[in-house]
Design a protein around this motif. Structure first.
Motif, short mmCIF file in Angstrom:
data_model
loop_
_atom_site.label_atom_id
_atom_site.label_comp_id
_atom_site.label_asym_id
_atom_site.label_seq_id
_atom_site.Cartn_x
_atom_site.Cartn_y
_atom_site.Cartn_z
N ASP A 130 0.84 -1.21 0.00
CA ASP A 130 0.00 0.00 0.00
C ASP A 130 0.88 1.26 0.00
O ASP A 130 0.60 2.22 -0.71
N GLY A 131 1.93 1.20 0.80
CA GLY A 131 2.84 2.35 0.90
C GLY A 131 3.56 2.60 -0.41
O GLY A 131 3.70 3.75 -0.85
N ILE A 132 4.01 1.52 -1.05
CA ILE A 132 4.71 1.65 -2.34
C ILE A 132 3.77 2.29 -3.37
O ILE A 132 4.13 3.20 -4.10
N VAL A 133 2.51 1.80 -3.39
CA VAL A 133 1.54 2.31 -4.37
C VAL A 133 1.26 3.79 -4.10
O VAL A 133 1.27 4.62 -5.03
N THR A 138 1.85 9.35 -5.64
CA THR A 138 2.11 10.72 -5.17
C THR A 138 3.22 11.33 -6.01
O THR A 138 3.10 12.45 -6.51
N ARG A 139 4.29 10.57 -6.17
CA ARG A 139 5.42 11.07 -6.94
C ARG A 139 5.02 11.37 -8.39
O ARG A 139 5.54 12.29 -9.02
N ALA A 140 4.09 10.58 -8.91
CA ALA A 140 3.64 10.78 -10.30
C ALA A 140 2.54 11.84 -10.38
O ALA A 140 1.95 12.06 -11.44
N GLU A 145 -5.93 12.62 -7.19
CA GLU A 145 -7.01 12.38 -8.15
C GLU A 145 -7.56 10.96 -8.08
O GLU A 145 -8.69 10.72 -8.51
N VAL A 146 -6.78 10.02 -7.57
CA VAL A 146 -7.24 8.62 -7.65
C VAL A 146 -7.36 7.92 -6.29
O VAL A 146 -7.80 6.77 -6.23
N LYS A 147 -7.02 8.59 -5.20
CA LYS A 147 -6.92 7.87 -3.92
C LYS A 147 -8.25 7.26 -3.49
O LYS A 147 -8.26 6.28 -2.76
#
Ligand SMILES: Nc1ncnc2c1ncn2[C@@H]1O[C@H](COP(=O)(O)OP(=O)(O)OP(=O)(O)O)[C@@H](O)[C@H]1O
Length: 260
Positions: A130-133, A138-140, A145-147
């Motif tokens: 979950d953290g990686i995603v 976030t970085r992208a 917009e999608v959370k």
């Protein structure tokens, strides 16, 4: 080739004497270039000059094309990427790629970003994944917009969002280099501006190489520009020099719009 004062002391990638063939046809002829760690490098040149072919040789995507052959050497941190011992799956995680047309998998937004981490076993738990995603989205520049719709299909997003999703997918496996092949050519000006902004933000975190037809875009996003023509690297230098003071006649002709 004209090349001066590039001072890339410790290049992330180094290509030396690279030629690429499709069967009998030679698409790239003896190209040598260093890609800097903290830089955005733009490849420009008229259609068919070999920009995409050369870009694809940097993470062995040409391996997937029957009859394609690469000669010369390409190193990533000094390691020959065409050596028999090189694990191509690992290589493509270290040297990620974003394509012209956004190509999300027909899976959820979450699964698109989690895909590589699952394959490479990068997450130790669901919370870790979950953290990686979240970090990659976030970085992208896509998280907000999608959370609330992570389970919706990636293909349901707008074109610009899909492209940022593909960038998130590349980022999620913690690459060192990101190759972008005309990443904005299918996008409208607003979505394009967002991707360019994102490239600025990602600079320094990854070495970025971008193929673009759009010279203004190359001037806006890159610090180094390589001009290709008919399969050769004509000129490589600081972007400001290439656009304000090109050394080669062919570069001058191209940037002043005389051909291409
Ligand atoms: N899969 C392939 N099989 C055979 N020839 C190819 C293949 N891909 C590209 N070529 C040829 O190699 C040359 C370089 O093509 P490439 O797509 O790398 O150029 P490009 O500069 O990226 O062009 P564009 O800007 O139009 O995308 C062209 O002559 C093209 O026809």
């Amino acid at each position: 080739m004209t090349q001066d004062d590039l001072s890339i002391a410790d290049p992330k990638m180094r290509a030396q004497g690279v030629s690429v063939f499709y069967g009998e046809k030679q698409a790239i002829n003896d190209v040598s270039i260093d890609v800097g760690t903290d830089l955005v490098t733009a490849f420009i040149g008229p259609s068919g000059c070999g920009k995409s072919t050369f870009l694809r040789s940097l993470n062995r995507m040409n391996d997937t094309i029957a009859g394609a052959k690469v000669t010369g050497t390409i190193e990533l941190d000094g390691e020959d990427i065409y050596a028999p011992s090189m694990d191509v799956v690992q290589l493509r995680a270290r040297v990620g790629m974003v394509f012209q047309k956004p190509n999300p998998f027909p899976k959820s937004i979450y699964d698109n970003v989690a895909y590589g981490s699952r394959i490479h076993g990068l997450a130790s738990s669901k919370a870790d994944l979950d953290g990686i995603v979240e970090r990659a989205l976030t970085r992208a520049g896509l998280w907000d917009e999608v959370k609330d719709r992570l389970t919706e299909s990636g293909t349901a997003l707008s074109g610009g969002q899909q492209q940022r999703l593909c960038i998130a997918r590349a980022i999620a496996v913690d690459p060192e280099v990101i190759l972008m092949d005309e990443p904005c050519s299918a996008l409208d000006p607003i979505a394009t501006a967002k991707i360019e902004e994102l490239i600025h933000e990602l600079r320094g975190k990854y070495a970025i190489v971008i193929v673009t037809h759009n010279m203004q875009q190359a001037a806006r996003v890159s610090q180094r520009t390589a001009f290709f023509h008919l399969g050769t690297l004509v000129e490589y230098g600081k972007t400001t020099d290439i656009f304000t003071n090109p050394k080669a006649e062919r570069t001058k002709d191209y940037i002043t719009g005389r051909y291409g």
